[in-house]
Motif scaffolding. Structure first.
Motif, short mmCIF file in Angstrom:
data_model
loop_
_atom_site.label_atom_id
_atom_site.label_comp_id
_atom_site.label_asym_id
_atom_site.label_seq_id
_atom_site.Cartn_x
_atom_site.Cartn_y
_atom_site.Cartn_z
N GLY A 207 0.83 -1.15 -0.08
CA GLY A 207 0.02 -0.14 0.07
C GLY A 207 0.81 1.16 0.02
N GLU A 208 0.09 2.46 0.01
CA GLU A 208 0.81 3.90 -0.23
C GLU A 208 1.12 4.34 1.20
N GLU A 209 0.01 4.08 2.27
CA GLU A 209 0.13 4.52 3.67
C GLU A 209 0.85 3.51 4.40
N SER A 210 2.12 3.76 4.71
CA SER A 210 2.89 2.75 5.58
C SER A 210 3.98 3.59 6.40
N GLU A 211 4.47 2.77 7.27
CA GLU A 211 5.58 3.15 8.03
C GLU A 211 6.83 2.96 7.33
N LEU A 212 6.79 2.20 6.32
CA LEU A 212 8.16 1.81 5.33
C LEU A 212 8.26 2.93 4.35
N GLU A 213 9.41 3.47 4.03
CA GLU A 213 9.48 4.50 2.89
C GLU A 213 9.40 3.58 1.43
N ALA A 214 9.01 4.66 0.68
CA ALA A 214 8.73 4.15 -0.78
C ALA A 214 10.11 3.02 -1.40
N ALA A 215 11.24 3.53 -1.12
CA ALA A 215 12.46 2.59 -1.48
C ALA A 215 12.22 1.03 -0.71
N SER A 216 11.91 1.22 0.80
CA SER A 216 11.88 -0.03 1.56
C SER A 216 10.78 -1.01 1.02
N ARG A 217 9.59 -0.13 0.84
CA ARG A 217 8.56 -1.06 0.09
C ARG A 217 8.81 -1.74 -1.40
N ALA A 218 9.23 -0.94 -2.09
CA ALA A 218 9.69 -1.43 -3.44
C ALA A 218 10.75 -2.72 -3.29
N TYR A 219 11.55 -2.50 -2.27
CA TYR A 219 12.69 -3.72 -2.14
C TYR A 219 11.98 -4.92 -1.64
N VAL A 220 10.91 -4.92 -0.90
CA VAL A 220 10.58 -6.03 -0.10
C VAL A 220 9.61 -6.53 -1.40
N ARG A 221 8.97 -5.90 -2.01
CA ARG A 221 8.19 -6.53 -3.20
C ARG A 221 8.97 -7.02 -4.43
N THR A 222 10.08 -6.52 -4.70
CA THR A 222 11.06 -7.08 -5.68
C THR A 222 11.26 -8.55 -5.14
N LEU A 223 11.83 -8.52 -3.88
CA LEU A 223 12.36 -9.79 -3.36
C LEU A 223 11.00 -10.78 -3.50
N MET A 224 9.97 -10.47 -3.31
CA MET A 224 8.86 -11.33 -3.04
C MET A 224 8.48 -11.72 -4.59
N GLY A 225 8.73 -10.88 -5.68
CA GLY A 225 8.23 -11.38 -6.86
C GLY A 225 9.48 -12.25 -7.47
N ARG A 226 10.68 -12.75 -6.87
CA ARG A 226 11.68 -13.39 -7.18
C ARG A 226 11.86 -14.79 -6.64
N ILE A 227 10.56 -15.26 -6.03
CA ILE A 227 10.76 -16.39 -5.20
C ILE A 227 11.32 -17.85 -6.09
N ALA A 228 11.99 -18.55 -5.64
CA ALA A 228 12.81 -19.57 -6.28
C ALA A 228 11.47 -20.45 -6.98
N GLN A 229 12.08 -21.16 -8.04
CA GLN A 229 11.15 -21.85 -8.82
C GLN A 229 10.50 -22.93 -8.15
N GLY A 230 10.76 -23.53 -7.34
CA GLY A 230 10.21 -24.70 -6.38
C GLY A 230 9.30 -24.17 -5.57
N GLN A 231 9.08 -22.85 -5.49
CA GLN A 231 8.26 -22.38 -4.30
C GLN A 231 7.08 -21.39 -5.07
N HIS A 232 6.86 -21.76 -6.34
CA HIS A 232 5.81 -21.20 -7.06
C HIS A 232 4.53 -21.82 -6.82
N TRP A 233 4.00 -21.55 -5.67
CA TRP A 233 2.73 -22.08 -5.15
C TRP A 233 2.29 -21.40 -4.03
N GLY A 234 0.64 -21.57 -3.68
CA GLY A 234 0.36 -20.91 -2.56
C GLY A 234 -0.85 -19.81 -3.31
N VAL A 235 -0.67 -18.39 -2.68
CA VAL A 235 -1.65 -17.55 -3.42
C VAL A 235 -1.36 -17.42 -4.72
N SER A 236 -0.27 -17.70 -5.20
CA SER A 236 -0.33 -17.56 -6.83
C SER A 236 -1.06 -18.23 -7.61
#
Length: 312
Positions: A207-236
């Motif tokens: 979200g946009e309203e957060s205790e985390l700065e924009a750069a911090s939010r973007a960093y977490v989102r980037t890592l969560m979009g690079r999950i290892a191939q064997g873990q492409h399950w769940g909410v996806s």
């Protein structure tokens, strides 16, 4: 803390879910189909032959209220089509980022297993912000391994860096989490949480309203979009194509031989950006837990099926 994931099982969602979604669409329709009539201006010219209101008085106009949708009830109906094995529990939540509407199903708290790694990284970034610094190269390497590959040794190092449970709880309080408690000692995977709190944390990241700065939010989102191939399950499983970012967790319990299987993240579905969190325990195998989590995620996303997608 985690063992290698097994081959992904097919979701347990039966054909009945399709009927639930259709029923939900019939009952509530799209938001455009029930758009409230606009208010009639008191300055509008009266129709021929009608009398104008007396001077100094305003015409009385009854506003038409836009029908509201009980999203919790829709989710509860959708979850009836999910096959929950005897002895297992599941709780699920979904939130539409554009409207802020949400729904949850299931009660009680659950072990986080490795979905707590998102909390650990968020707490680390918040601490670095407070100290006016960036993450060190070592912290960044551990963060990437922890999120992308679910590496436990990296998680343990960062758990110590944030001050273990006390540091996690302090950060989560600032994030607005009310029902999450850090695990004892180094047992970060036994942190307890609820589906509603997982949505609160995801909103801090996506979200946009957060205790985390924009750069911090973007960093977490980037890592969560690079999950290892064997873990492409769940909410996806509930996403349109590759439009997802997630973190999964799986934990076999030595005392019972049963599994905790969880998945949290953002999915794109029907033009909507949805946050989804699914927690489960009492699964007899990891594969059965994955199937349950995926079926619940699909049910959660169906809550907004048939609604008008937000326009660009």
């Amino acid at each position: 803390m985690e063992s290698p994931p097994r081959r992904r099982a097919r979701p347990l969602l039966r054909g009945a879910l399709a009927a639930v979604v259709v029923l939900g669409g019939t009952a509530y329709g799209s938001s455009g189909a029930h758009r409230a009539a606009g208010p009639v201006s008191s300055s509008s010219a009266p129709a021929s032959g009608s009398a104008s209101p007396p001077a100094g008085e305003e015409a009385s106009v009854e506003r038409v209220a836009r029908p509201t949708v009980d999203r919790d009830a829709v989710l509860a109906r959708a979850m009836r089509a999910v096959d929950v094995p005897d002895g297992a529990r599941v709780s699920v939540g979904v939130l539409d980022l554009a409207s802020g509407e949400s729904a949850t199903f299931g009660e009680g708290s659950f072990d986080t297993a490795s979905v707590v790694k998102v909390d650990i990284l968020a707490a680390l970034l918040l601490r670095a912000q407070d100290e006016g610094r960036r993450l060190t190269p070592t912290e960044r390497a551990d963060a990437a391994a922890m999120i992308e590959h679910s590496d436990n040794a990296s998680a343990s190092r960062l758990w110590r860096a944030i001050g273990a449970a006390a540091g996690l709880d302090a950060a989560n309080e600032r994030f607005g989490l009310t029902d999450t408690e850090g695990g004892d000692g180094m047992l970060w995977g036994l942190t307890r949480t609820t589906a509603a709190d997982r949505l609160r944390l995801l909103r801090q990241v996506f979200g946009e309203e957060s205790e985390l700065e924009a750069a911090s939010r973007a960093y977490v989102r980037t890592l969560m979009g690079r999950i290892a191939q064997g873990q492409h399950w769940g909410v996806s499983a509930a996403a349109d194509g590759s439009g997802w970012a997630l973190k999964n967790g799986w934990l076999p319990r030595t005392a019972t031989g049963l599994w905790d299987v969880n998945s949290v993240g953002r999915v794109m579905s029907g033009g909507r950006e949805l946050l989804v969190a699914v927690l489960s325990d009492g699964d007899t195998t990891q594969g059965r837990g994955i199937s349950l989590v995926e079926a619940a995620a699909v049910a959660a996303v169906s809550v907004f099926a048939g609604d008008d997608a937000p326009s660009e």
